[in-house]
Design a protein around this motif. Sequence first.
Motif, PDB file in Angstrom:
ATOM      1  N   GLU A   1       1.307   9.151  -6.097  1.00  0.00           N
ATOM      2  CA  GLU A   1       1.600  10.551  -5.740  1.00  0.00           C
ATOM      3  C   GLU A   1       2.625  11.146  -6.695  1.00  0.00           C
ATOM      4  OE1 GLU A   1       3.487  13.064  -1.982  1.00  0.00           O
ATOM      5  OE2 GLU A   1       2.865  10.974  -1.712  1.00  0.00           O
TER       6      GLU A   1
ATOM      7  N   LYS B   1       0.832  -1.205   0.000  1.00  0.00           N
ATOM      8  CA  LYS B   1       0.000   0.000   0.000  1.00  0.00           C
ATOM      9  C   LYS B   1       0.865   1.253   0.000  1.00  0.00           C
ATOM     10  CE  LYS B   1      -2.330   3.413   2.274  1.00  0.00           C
ATOM     11  NZ  LYS B   1      -1.880   4.494   3.168  1.00  0.00           N
TER      12      LYS B   1
ATOM     13  N   ALA C   1      -3.305   0.515  -4.263  1.00  0.00           N
ATOM     14  CA  ALA C   1      -3.082   0.904  -2.867  1.00  0.00           C
ATOM     15  C   ALA C   1      -4.331   0.648  -2.027  1.00  0.00           C
ATOM     16  CB  ALA C   1      -2.687   2.374  -2.793  1.00  0.00           C
TER      17      ALA C   1
ATOM     18  N   SER D   1       0.898   3.898  -3.099  1.00  0.00           N
ATOM     19  CA  SER D   1       0.479   5.276  -2.817  1.00  0.00           C
ATOM     20  C   SER D   1       1.554   6.265  -3.237  1.00  0.00           C
ATOM     21  CB  SER D   1       0.166   5.444  -1.328  1.00  0.00           C
ATOM     22  OG  SER D   1      -0.937   4.655  -0.951  1.00  0.00           O
TER      23      SER D   1
ATOM     24  N   ASN E   1      -5.967   8.716  -7.157  1.00  0.00           N
ATOM     25  CA  ASN E   1      -6.186   7.461  -6.440  1.00  0.00           C
ATOM     26  C   ASN E   1      -5.309   6.360  -7.021  1.00  0.00           C
ATOM     27  OD1 ASN E   1      -8.664   8.057  -4.649  1.00  0.00           O
ATOM     28  ND2 ASN E   1      -9.349   8.729  -6.666  1.00  0.00           N
TER      29      ASN E   1
END
Length: 486
Positions: A234, A226, A244, A230, A240
């Motif tokens: 980013e 996760k 993740a 993520s 989204n």
Amino acid sequence: MNRNKERLRQLWTRYKDLLGQGNIGRTEPSPQAKEARELYEKEIWPLTKEGFVDRGQQQYKASFHTVGTTPEPVILSARALNAEKVYLLHTKDTEKLCERIEKELGWGVDRIKTLQVSRSDPEDIYRQVRQQIDRLDPKDPIAFDPTGGTKAMVAGLAMFAFSLAEEGRIAHVYYVDNEEYDDQLRRPVAGTEFLKRLENPREVIPDWLYNRGKEAYSQGDFARAKQNFSQAAEREGKANSLEAILSEAYAHIDAAQFESAKTKLEELRSLLQKPPYKQSPFAKYTNTIREQKEGLEEIIYLANSLSSRNIVPLAEPQKVAWALAALDFMAGRRQSAGRIAEAVLLRYRALEFFLQHRLAQRGFDTAKPDFQKLCETVQMSLEDLKIKYQVERNGAGLKTEDKLEQKTDVDFVTAFFLLRALGDNAAQAVNPNKLVGLAKARNSSVFAHGFEPPKEGMANDLAQVLQTLVERGGLPKVEYSPIPLA
């Protein structure tokens, strides 16, 4: 950053002027050159060192520095990082410079250690630094400064430092950069130096982060997966990351946080219904996601009912099947990670839970046993039940229990032989000696009875017994098998 920057700029102008006066064509240093050297040593460098206010990101257990022909950057970075132990990696040619570095730092031989390394063999740096790092706790933060030294030294230390992140260590790489470089003097302008941290490419490049996430996901390390997914999203500017969200859902299941897991699966399903995500590879697993979410709802309802001692839902095969699937998921992750004791504990709980389920189907609560009511439900006299119960126990070599009806709670061994006495087809499908052996192994693992660590064979035997019980018990076939990643 240097708080003496303005004063240093004035001194630097004077320093350059002195070096430029009367030095053309001279074979010996001019008086002005000598004055410039004194100016640097007595005013410029002390102000540079005193005014350098940069600091490392955190407190480090150790820092490693490559020493080149210019010691000043090493002194600045060592002071800024302020590690408990400082290692100076030098070649035979730069050994003498370590003496100056040690003297200016003034920290003593207990804090500073010198290591001679090859100027052209990165593997030598790896070996020597590895020896020192292996003596540290894996949780200790470490800093690296490859500012000085040969290209091989710089490359070797930086690559090794970045690779430590794969081991889960906190390893930060810094170097002393500058805002202004004097091309004429071929050195940074004093007062413009600053400490810069280099990001690990493996932690900032989306493709690398995504692949690390996939690797963690395949290993069952959903929390790490996760985190990587993520970070990759980013870096790419995505709102989204479906990977993740899914990883976080499984991480919550693994931690028995079923409400949070359900929320994440609901979030995933909701996103898959929106235009940007309808073409996602996860779209074909929409039904699986829905089923796993509904399974979590069954578990949550069952857990809430049992907390208020309502055993009616415990008799429902669908709810129990999903609860057992969650326990199997949790046990499987731990067994794969070598956490055998935890896996065994979870499988024992699953075994006990199944037996409680079979008795709940007959209206019997193992926490508040009512044997007279049980006999009325199954239309058997208490005396006949006791006789059959003792026959089953004796067949497995266990001693007679004379006061079955006086038990205030029922453990999983008693529940197993009680079910066999009631003619339960699931319990009768399991070899009683096998179950007694597992019970004895469990008792041996308790500290008061010898504290023999559970072995993987015990976890496998428990899994086999559970599989037999589930199959013969007619439970629906459900599982929390992680959804494949594209």
